[in-house]
Scaffold this active site. Structure first.
Site, PDB file in Angstrom:
ATOM      1  N   THR A   1       0.790  -1.225   0.000  1.00 31.35           N
ATOM      2  CA  THR A   1       0.000   0.000   0.000  1.00 31.35           C
ATOM      3  C   THR A   1       0.824   1.278   0.000  1.00 31.35           C
ATOM      4  OG1 THR A   1      -1.414  -1.316   1.406  1.00 31.35           O
ATOM      5  CG2 THR A   1      -2.093   0.920   1.007  1.00 31.35           C
TER       6      THR A   1
ATOM      7  N   THR B   1       1.583  -4.261   4.498  1.00 30.43           N
ATOM      8  CA  THR B   1       1.594  -4.409   5.953  1.00 30.43           C
ATOM      9  C   THR B   1       1.167  -5.787   6.430  1.00 30.43           C
ATOM     10  OG1 THR B   1      -0.635  -3.486   6.054  1.00 30.43           O
ATOM     11  CG2 THR B   1       1.199  -1.969   6.406  1.00 30.43           C
ATOM     12  N   ASP B   2       0.433  -6.528   5.620  1.00 35.17           N
ATOM     13  CA  ASP B   2      -0.104  -7.801   6.114  1.00 35.17           C
ATOM     14  C   ASP B   2       0.987  -8.743   6.638  1.00 35.17           C
ATOM     15  OD1 ASP B   2      -2.655  -7.049   5.687  1.00 35.17           O
ATOM     16  OD2 ASP B   2      -3.163  -8.657   4.270  1.00 35.17           O
TER      17      ASP B   2
ATOM     18  N   LYS C   1       1.218  -7.146  13.634  1.00 35.09           N
ATOM     19  CA  LYS C   1       0.073  -6.349  13.187  1.00 35.09           C
ATOM     20  C   LYS C   1      -1.109  -6.750  14.066  1.00 35.09           C
ATOM     21  CE  LYS C   1      -2.421  -4.880   9.045  1.00 35.09           C
ATOM     22  NZ  LYS C   1      -2.604  -5.021   7.598  1.00 35.09           N
TER      23      LYS C   1
END
Lengths: 443, 635
Positions: A106, A182-183, A261
């Protein structure tokens, strides 16, 4: 489907082809009840084939149902939907050199009509043109390594990334920034922590929780923070740089082996687990939260061990877990299994037989906790004591994701189970700690 | 300034209305928060920066980009009932609220607009901080349409469905303060074509559209729930967008003022040209004149210099006298320049020689300023006391406005003030501010769904008007009053189900309640159910009309109380015939000699005494009938 009629299919595609209309052309669509004129817009490929989407003169898009009575005319060629990037800012030679390696995700993405969602940008320079402030912090060398959604990243990508970073470090850059979805950024950060040891400069992984196409994106703030840290932080460690809170104020630098996360969408989704972040960057000032870190030292020689054994599984225990799941892994020749047990580190006694089999077959079995916070302790209850007796190795306060990555790495460093066990017990890169203080949970 | 009656036809006035009406849906447009505003202190705040982005056509809004370069930050205030992670831009939007969509489609059909087959939610870039995302989610629900207004048809361009913006709570230097409770409340937008020719007509159209909106019973009421934007132009003038007219009654005044402002600007342009002012003579040569004000008595300048700021000046050749020219009441060319300077330079304001000496700036200071600036008698000098960067931005905005004064009426977005005047808000944004909201899939409107809606459309106000006057035998004024009120639905229910007189019900629901509110009674605390019960009791003869005001006062202080309780508490129960007769007989006996002596006037005297005693417990009409009978028996 062609680029010229991106996303269109079925009836709509047929109608548009007939009049040789392309995306970007101005078309006029007439139906019994009205006439609509506008620029032909690409259609999301998940949408149906019965509608034509146009952008009206006032900027709005509408979809028009194509029926037998519909007439489409091509009124004129229009501006194609392209992205023009602003020119790159001038680089200031005297600033420290930072390499930005882009992996997708992203932080470097724009609107995509193919999926109706956001998609990574086409080149790493985009990062730079979107965030011209970077030119005042460092001279940037930008490189696209690959363009994959972070959920599609595998240990093979870690290896390629580690090698590329090592190459850049050896060329003497002041720091490395890795733009990453980010996952799975936490997994990659852990992998780099093991694969690249004794590093002389910081390696900063960065992502964003809001896509870079929107004014409120956290991408720019995070990236500026990451480049600042890469260029001048006093530490030489692998860290993840993300928002500390929901405000565009402070960036937290989390150690690569301790970060997770913890929220699906918030900007401050990333938390250091069982420890405080390594440092906080606020108003351009970097504040270290511990003195126990590896100092920046350009003369230090990086040790590169970029190999991972993919025959390692992470199994989350839950009530009613069928031990056949673990048997399947063993049948497939898996060499390591990380259990994410309940509480202090437990799985049902139903699993004991299979775990005995695993250990007999020289599979490394280790225990972490699905509580996320806290450390496992398998001496408190009978189940824990039984598991220890069977040969399950407790991993202290290590994150289960980090444990997975560590065992993948360990089992690629040695063929000997005894050696592997020794390496697993060793604190290689702050992945485990021997004390947890009260505030580590608060934050 | 000369006040002349403007012939709007002659000056080619064209007005388009954009009416924004909040819907009364229970939940917000893209999440499940309440559509309410919170009072008091926020639970917490957070700070953001907004960065301009490229649209799908690769263009950036210049004003947006400028704001960003200035480093503007936004502080958002939140509270848990009225906002969640969606408004905070910490969670993707949920699906479009079907209740809001139904309302927007209902309104579309009532305006004869054609719903689109597939609604695409767009992101309209708005980077002033009023949207946490940096864009407003907006969509077109239907196109075309005709509203019949006083026998004339007004064409509707589109009906849109969009989210409301956050509320601005204040601003200090580089931090804007917004409250996000209002963000994401569903709004319908009705945009008329620019076909309105007079201020009066614009107001009538707005009123008529407002009535149609209210007829759906799906919209909010009260101040701030409806806002009008006006697009106004005159021949040779410019298209100016005026935002945020909150009172319908102000529309015609705002348009009159804007037409006047554009006419004044055109007149000034011609005069400037006659004076032979040249565009290229107005340069950006900003001079540090801080030394002139070393010992100034002017508080503003003194404080600025003390803060380390500088005074910068620019000369506007041959502009002397024009800056004080009034455009509309209270608005001068100097004001327009000051507003521009405030926007672009974030400064408090400007000083100019047309208004000096004043504000404790002396004649001597003005003279030395003119000397340094090499200003001739017919030149004007403008200065600001600010940090260098802001000062230059402010003065650049001033010189640009001066050059524009020579050329044209500038296209711009202005904001409406409560007195009907307008002030500069920002440049008109370009068209390329929209791109698709990819987090929400397009919404298809089925023919079946529309058929059902069409079958159950609310009655149009004009039709309803006819029906009200006919069925309830009302004159148009009374019918209009109840039609425009929030109680129209309640009124019909009560009147159809009880014997209360429609005229009384209307007067009560409109005038009486308004009067009580004016007197400080919190009538909004009385529920519709209580109002309904009260009127039914009047209809049933259990409560005297004269008692209703007292009961409302009591109910406003007793939440959820029964109307019957109020009757008991106030001792306002209606008297039975027997009770009445006893009281009347006693009163006559007590006053017998007096009544006998006054002959024909006895009736009036007796009524006076009785009403004082019995107000609210008997209908005056009924009392007088009984009294008359009793007196006639006496004779």
């Amino acid at each position: 489907m062609t680029e010229k009629l991106l996303g269109y299919k079925g009836k709509a595609l047929h109608f548009l082809k007939e009049v040789e209309a392309e995306v970007g052309d101005t078309i006029r669509v007439s139906k019994g009840k009205g006439t609509y004129e506008g620029v032909l817009i690409p259609r999301s490929e998940f949408s149906d084939g019965n509608h034509v989407v146009i952008k009206l003169k006032n900027g709005y898009n509408i979809g028009i149902l194509v029926t037998q009575e519909t007439k489409i005319e091509r009124v004129g060629a229009g501006q194609k939907p392209t992205f023009s990037t602003s020119p790159l800012p001038k680089q200031q030679e005297e600033l420290p050199e930072v390499t930005i390696l882009s992996t997708g995700g992203t932080i470097a993405s724009r609107v995509d009509y193919r999926t109706g969602g956001v998609r990574p940008a086409l080149n790493a320079n985009d990062l730079y043109s979107i965030v011209p402030e970077l030119s005042e912090i460092a001279t940037i060398k930008a490189e696209i390594l690959y363009t994959v959604f972070s959920e599609n990243i595998t240990p093979k990508h870690w290896i390629k990334l580690a090698k590329e970073i090592a190459k850049n470090i050896k060329e003497g850059v002041a720091g490395i920034v890795v733009a990453h979805g980010t996952d799975t950024i936490g997994y990659t950060a852990a992998a780099l922590s093991f694969a690249l040891q004794n590093i002389p400069v910081p390696i900063v992984l960065v992502g964003s929780q809001r896509s870079a196409d929107r004014p409120s994106s956290d991408a720019a703030t995070n990236l500026i923070g990451a480049v600042t840290v890469a260029s001048k932080a006093p530490f030489a460690e692998v860290v993840v740089a993300m928002h500390r809170t929901t405000s565009d104020k402070a960036i937290a630098l989390h150690r690569g082996t301790k970060v997770r996360k913890c929220h699906t969408s918030r900007r401050d989704a990333f938390k250091s687990i069982n420890t405080l972040p390594l440092a906080i960057l606020e108003d351009g000032e970097l504040r270290m939260l511990t003195q126990d870190y590896q100092r920046r030292n350009p003369k230090r020689e990086v040790i590169v061990k970029p190999s991972f054994n993919e025959k390692v599984a992470l199994v989350k225990f839950h009530p009613g877990l069928n031990r056949g799941v673990i048997d399947w892994y063993l049948d497939q020749g898996y060499e390591g299994i990380v259990l994410e047990g309940t509480g202090l580190g437990h799985v049902s006694s139903q699993c004991f037989a299979t775990l005995r089999r695993a250990i007999a077959e020289n599979c490394l079995v280790a225990m972490t906790s699905q509580c996320i916070w806290g450390r496992v302790n398998m001496n408190v209850y009978d189940t824990g004591r039984d598991l220890i007796k069977i040969g399950v190795i407790p991993l202290g306060d290590m994150l289960s994701e980090t444990a997975l990555v560590k065992i993948m790495w360990v089992l690629a460093q040695t063929k000997s189970v005894d050696e592997a066990k020794k390496l697993l017990a060793k604190n290689v890169t702050h992945e485990v700690s021997d004390r947890t203080v009260y505030q580590d949970y608060e934050r | 300034m000369q006040v002349v009656v403007i012939n709007y036809d002659k000056i080619g006035l064209k007005v388009g209305l954009e009416i924004h009406q909040q819907l009364s849906s229970e939940k917000k447009l893209f999440c499940n928060c309440k559509t309410e505003l919170f009072k008091g202190e926020p639970e917490t705040t957070f700070l953001r920066r907004l960065r301009p982005t490229q649209s799908e056509l690769g263009q950036i809004d210049p004003a947006a980009f400028f704001e960003f370069q200035k480093g503007t930050q936004v502080l958002y205030e939140i509270e848990r009932e009225t906002s969640c992670l969606v408004e905070m831009d910490e969670e993707p939007p949920h699906n479009l609220n079907p209740e809001a969509l139904k309302a927007a489609l209902t309104i579309s059909l009532m305006l004869n607009a054609e719903p689109v087959d597939e609604i695409h939610i767009m992101r309209k870039i708005v980077i002033d901080g009023s949207n946490t995302t940096g864009f407003q989610r907006t969509s077109i629900v239907s196109l075309g349409g005709v509203a019949e207004i006083l026998g004339k048809s007004v064409s509707i361009q589109h009906v849109g469905l969009e989210e409301d913006a956050a509320r601005k709570m204040g601003e200090d230097s580089r931090v804007l303060k917004y409250r996000i409770d209002r963000l994401c409340i569903p709004l319908v937008e009705i945009a008329t074509s620019p076909v309105i020719k007079t201020p009066q007509q614009a107001q009538e159209v707005a009123f008529a559209v407002g009535r149609i909106l209210r007829a759906t019973n799906m919209v909010k009421r009260g101040l701030g729930t409806i806002r009008q934007d006006l697009n106004i132009s005159i021949r040779d003038g410019a298209l100016v967008e005026i935002k945020g007219v909150q009172e319908l009654e102000l529309i015609s005044l705002v348009i009159e003022n804007e037409a006047q402002r554009q006419l004044s600007l055109l007149r000034i342009r011609d005069e400037l040209r006659r004076r032979n002012v040249k565009e290229n003579e107005i340069g950006d040569d900003f001079v540090d004149v801080t030394s002139v004000f070393d010992n100034t008595k002017c508080k503003v300048v003194k404080a600025a210099i003390k803060d380390g700021k500088k005074v910068y000046a620019v000369r506007l050749p041959k502009f002397s006298g024009f800056l004080k020219e009034e455009l509309t009441p209270g608005l001068r060319l100097g004001t327009e320049m000051a507003d521009r300077a405030r926007f672009w330079g974030h400064c408090g304001g400007i000083f100019h020689t047309d208004e000096l000496p004043a504000y404790s700036i002396t004649k001597e200071e003005v003279e030395s300023l003119r000397l340094i600036m090499d200003a001739k008698e017919d030149d004007a000098v403008v200065f600001v006391a600010e940090e260098t960067e802001n000062a230059w931005d402010a003065l650049k905005a001033v010189t640009l406005r001066a050059r524009e004064a020579l050329a044209k009426v500038p296209e711009e977005t202005r904001t409406a003030k409560p007195d009907g005047t307008t002030r500069y808000m920002r440049p008109r944004p370009g068209a390329a501010r929209m791109y698709p909201e990819t987090d929400i899939p397009p919404i298809q409107i089925s023919a079946e769904y529309l058929r059902n809606l069409r079958k159950n459309l609310p009655e149009l106000p004009e039709k309803k008007m006819q029906r009200l006057t006919r069925d309830y035998k009302l004159n148009r004024k009374l019918a209009r009053e109840i039609l425009d009120s929030e109680f129209i639905k309640l009124f019909e229910e009560i009147v159809n189900q009880s014997k209360v007189s429609p005229t009384f019900a209307i007067v009560f629901l409109t005038e009486t309640l308004k009067a009580l509110k004016r007197d400080g009674i919190e009538v909004e605390k009385v529920s519709n159910q209580q109002l309904s019960e009260l009127l039914r009791q009047v209809g049933a003869g259990r409560i005297a009309k004269e008692a209703t005001s007292d009961i409302i006062v009591w109910l406003s202080k007793h939440k959820e109380a029964d109307v019957t309780e109020s009757i008991d508490a106030l001792g306002l129960g209606m008297l039975s015939l027997t009770e009445l007769q006893v009281i009347i007989d006693n009163t006559i006996r007590e006053n017998h000699s007096l009544l006998a002596a006054r002959g024909d006037k006895a009736f009036g005297i007796l009524m006076g005494i009785l009403m004082k005693q019995l107000r609210g417990r008997v209908e005056a009409k009924r009392l007088s009938e009984i009294v008359k009978k009793k007196l006639s028996k006496l004779k």
